[in-house]
Design a protein around this motif. Structure first.
Motif, PDB file in Angstrom:
ATOM      1  N   HIS A 101     -22.864 -30.390 120.908  1.00 43.62           N
ATOM      2  CA  HIS A 101     -24.234 -30.379 121.442  1.00 43.62           C
ATOM      3  C   HIS A 101     -24.840 -28.980 121.292  1.00 43.62           C
ATOM      4  N   VAL A 123     -22.164 -35.608 118.509  1.00 46.60           N
ATOM      5  CA  VAL A 123     -22.828 -35.838 119.797  1.00 46.60           C
ATOM      6  C   VAL A 123     -23.139 -37.320 119.975  1.00 46.60           C
ATOM      7  N   LEU A 139     -25.709 -36.277 126.802  1.00 46.95           N
ATOM      8  CA  LEU A 139     -25.573 -36.081 125.362  1.00 46.95           C
ATOM      9  C   LEU A 139     -26.538 -36.990 124.601  1.00 46.95           C
TER      10      LEU A 139
END
Length: 173
Positions: A101, A123, A139
């Motif tokens: 991320h 992610v 996320l």
């Protein structure tokens, strides 16, 4: 007692570390983690990350990166975060959706479309955990916001991703 600190000359520090490694090698990682925690408590995340990595604790380093990357990027210090991520290494980033991320955002802000695509895939494949240490909802929200805000996939993809981000976080703030 006076809340002061100092640093040994690097050659003397190296000699002390060498001596400690010879006499008590198990103490070195624990001391590095203590140094990492101290630096984080005193507003020095960069040094804290270096000590965590030197101690072999990638999870601790990732936690500090996740807490700090946006402040560094927001103040124009993208290269600093890129350095942390490079030291962390691609394998560790690939193994950690949280690190991916951070890497995706830094790649996006830095205009690195290839790296953004690479880390965004990590992610998006992860469980949509949240909230994240940097304040992102999850996320999944992070990925939608990246795709919606940067527009690398074209206008249609950008609009769909922005709508998804809005659905995931209806708070107007």
């Amino acid at each position: 007692d006076q809340q002061e600190w100092f640093r040994y000359h690097h050659l003397f520090a190296d000699a002390l570390l060498f001596q400690l490694t010879l006499t008590d090698p198990e103490a070195v990682p624990a001391l590095r983690m203590r140094a990492s925690a101290w630096h984080r408590r005193h507003g020095q995340p960069s040094t804290g990350i270096c000590y965590a990595l030197a101690a072999g604790d990638a999870a601790a380093a990732i936690a500090v990166i996740a807490e700090s990357w946006h402040r560094y990027a927001g103040s124009g210090r993208i290269a600093t975060v890129q350095g942390w991520l490079a030291e962390l290494g691609a394998d560790r980033i690939r193994a950690s959706p949280l690190a991916a991320h951070c890497a995706a955002w830094i790649a996006g802000v830095g205009g690195d479309r290839w790296a953004l695509t690479r880390w965004l895939a990590v992610v998006e494949a992860a469980d949509p955990q949240g909230p994240l240490p940097d304040g992102m909802r999850s996320l999944e929200f992070s990925a939608a916001l990246l795709r919606g805000g940067l527009g690398f996939g074209g206008i249609r993809s950008m609009a769909e991703s922005a709508a998804r981000a809005m659905a995931l976080d209806p708070d107007p703030e």
